[in-house]
Design an enzyme around this catalytic site. Structure first.
Site, short mmCIF file in Angstrom:
data_model
loop_
_atom_site.label_atom_id
_atom_site.label_comp_id
_atom_site.label_asym_id
_atom_site.label_seq_id
_atom_site.Cartn_x
_atom_site.Cartn_y
_atom_site.Cartn_z
N SER A 1 1.99 -1.37 -2.44
CA SER A 1 1.79 -2.72 -2.96
C SER A 1 3.13 -3.22 -3.50
O SER A 1 4.01 -2.40 -3.82
CB SER A 1 0.76 -2.67 -4.09
OG SER A 1 0.81 -3.83 -4.88
N TYR B 1 -2.88 0.87 -11.49
CA TYR B 1 -2.75 0.57 -10.06
C TYR B 1 -1.27 0.60 -9.66
O TYR B 1 -0.90 1.23 -8.67
CB TYR B 1 -3.37 -0.80 -9.77
CG TYR B 1 -3.25 -1.23 -8.33
CD1 TYR B 1 -4.10 -0.72 -7.35
CD2 TYR B 1 -2.30 -2.18 -7.94
CE1 TYR B 1 -4.01 -1.13 -6.03
CE2 TYR B 1 -2.20 -2.61 -6.62
CZ TYR B 1 -3.05 -2.07 -5.67
OH TYR B 1 -2.95 -2.49 -4.35
P1 NAP Z 1 -10.79 -3.56 0.06
O1 NAP Z 1 -11.24 -4.63 0.98
O2 NAP Z 1 -11.36 -3.46 -1.31
O3 NAP Z 1 -10.99 -2.16 0.82
C1 NAP Z 1 -10.77 -0.96 0.16
C2 NAP Z 1 -11.32 0.16 1.00
O4 NAP Z 1 -11.18 1.39 0.26
C3 NAP Z 1 -12.82 0.01 1.30
O5 NAP Z 1 -13.08 0.45 2.61
C4 NAP Z 1 -13.45 0.92 0.26
O6 NAP Z 1 -14.73 1.41 0.59
C5 NAP Z 1 -12.44 2.06 0.25
N1 NAP Z 1 -12.63 2.89 -0.94
C6 NAP Z 1 -12.58 2.49 -2.23
N2 NAP Z 1 -12.90 3.52 -3.03
C7 NAP Z 1 -13.16 4.57 -2.23
C8 NAP Z 1 -13.58 5.91 -2.46
N3 NAP Z 1 -13.84 6.37 -3.69
N4 NAP Z 1 -13.73 6.75 -1.41
C9 NAP Z 1 -13.52 6.31 -0.15
N5 NAP Z 1 -13.15 5.03 0.14
C10 NAP Z 1 -12.98 4.19 -0.89
O7 NAP Z 1 -9.23 -3.61 -0.17
P2 NAP Z 1 -8.01 -3.94 0.82
O8 NAP Z 1 -7.37 -5.16 0.30
O9 NAP Z 1 -8.41 -3.83 2.23
O10 NAP Z 1 -7.04 -2.73 0.42
C11 NAP Z 1 -6.57 -1.81 1.38
C12 NAP Z 1 -5.29 -1.21 0.84
O11 NAP Z 1 -4.30 -2.23 0.74
C13 NAP Z 1 -5.42 -0.59 -0.56
O12 NAP Z 1 -4.71 0.62 -0.60
C14 NAP Z 1 -4.77 -1.63 -1.45
O13 NAP Z 1 -4.24 -1.05 -2.62
C15 NAP Z 1 -3.70 -2.18 -0.54
N6 NAP Z 1 -3.21 -3.53 -0.88
C16 NAP Z 1 -4.01 -4.62 -0.73
C17 NAP Z 1 -3.51 -5.87 -1.04
C18 NAP Z 1 -4.33 -7.14 -0.87
O14 NAP Z 1 -3.87 -8.22 -1.31
N7 NAP Z 1 -5.51 -7.09 -0.29
C19 NAP Z 1 -2.18 -6.03 -1.50
C20 NAP Z 1 -1.41 -4.88 -1.65
C21 NAP Z 1 -1.93 -3.64 -1.32
P3 NAP Z 1 -16.07 0.52 0.30
O15 NAP Z 1 -16.20 -0.37 1.49
O16 NAP Z 1 -17.14 1.52 0.19
O17 NAP Z 1 -15.82 -0.24 -0.97
#
Ligand code: NAP
Length: 254
Positions: free
Chosen positions: A160, A173
């Protein structure tokens, strides 16, 4: 960590079926960026190992992926409670079906409590570090032999912007993403003379559940969608990126 400065990957256009004959694991395949990447990898012909903790949501991804002629293995694994044995059993399942992994995108993560460092509750810190760091390490350890069995393989962690530079109120985080960058860089250096490359992606602000949780007052329509930023995710799984290891690629560089 070092950020890859040649941004040509932002416009990367893969060849048709470019991921045919590759086996790619995606964590966080049930939602957001992981889900989108899994579907895009399937479109390009990759066989998939999909990890998620919610069977119903993972089934929705499976239904999308099943439109393409690829093999898939969906595995329920909750990083909050998974043990080292669970990760090794996952690796044994992959070994039995394919004997190797050509790529792994570790996208799963949680935001945890956003607050000042002085207000962090240690139970929440432990939860964030468990899911965002400890599970990434255990999963990577279990997958390394499979990644080393492939002729050219790519391990991709997810960081991030707050993992590059600390920012007030991003608490545990931000610390967890600094650790992910340290893991990427250290592992990248350990394997720099091999056919395994290790990098991370910084997606930047993207329209997902996690972003909505972090910024509830933000208009999501101003944000890029997961699909908009997929060229970076496709590039790192394509042999075109075989020369890059130990770097972070920003999907939305400033
Ligand atoms: P998201 O839509 O909330 O997806 C997160 C994923 O992680 C979901 O599939 C969730 O499963 C899974 N997860 C959460 N806790 C878990 C656990 N205990 N065991 C197994 N799986 C688990 O978030 P996203 O935005 O796609 O994020 C993906 C990555 O990008 C993350 O590492 C995040 O830190 C990074 N990121 C995102 C952004 C942004 O703006 N979106 C920016 C910077 C970095 P469930 O479906 O069951 O909840």
């Amino acid at each position: 960590m070092a950020v890859w400065q040649n941004h040509d990957y932002l416009h990367f256009q893969p060849q048709t079926n470019s991921l045919e004959n590759k086996v790619i694991l995606v964590s966080g395949a049930s939602d957001g960026l992981g889900r989108c990447a899994a579907i895009e990898y399937a479109k390009l012909g990759a066989d998939l190992v999909l990890l998620g903790r919610n069977r119903d949501k993972l089934t929705q991804t499976m239904e999308k992926v099943s439109q393409y002629p690829v093999q898939t293995l969906a595995i329920d694994l909750d990083f909050a409670s998974a043990t080292a044995e669970d990760y090794h059993s996952l690796a044994a399942n992959i070994e039995a079906q394919w004997h190797r992994l050509d790529g792994a995108l570790l996208s799963a993560g949680i935001l945890g409590q956003l607050c000042a460092i002085k207000d962090i509750q240690i139970a929440n810190f432990d939860e964030v570090m468990n899911i965002n760091v400890r599970s990434q390490l255990l999963l990577a350890q279990a997958l390394l032999p499979l990644l080393n069995n492939a002729p050219s393989s790519s391990l991709v962690f997810t960081t991030s912007t707050v993992g590059h530079a600390g920012r007030a109120l991003w608490g545990s985080y931000a610390m967890s993403k600094f650790a992910v960058e340290g893991l990427t860089q250290t592992l990248g250096d350990e394997y720099k003379d091999t056919t395994l490359r290790v990098n991370c992606i910084n997606p930047g602000a993207t329209r997902t559940q996690m972003r909505a949780q972090a910024k509830p007052d933000e208009d999501p329509m101003v944000l890029k969608t997961p699909l908009d930023i997929m060229p970076t995710y496709l590039y790192l799984m394509d042999d075109a990126s075989a020369h890059i290891t130990g770097y972070c690629l920003d999907a939305q560089p400033k």
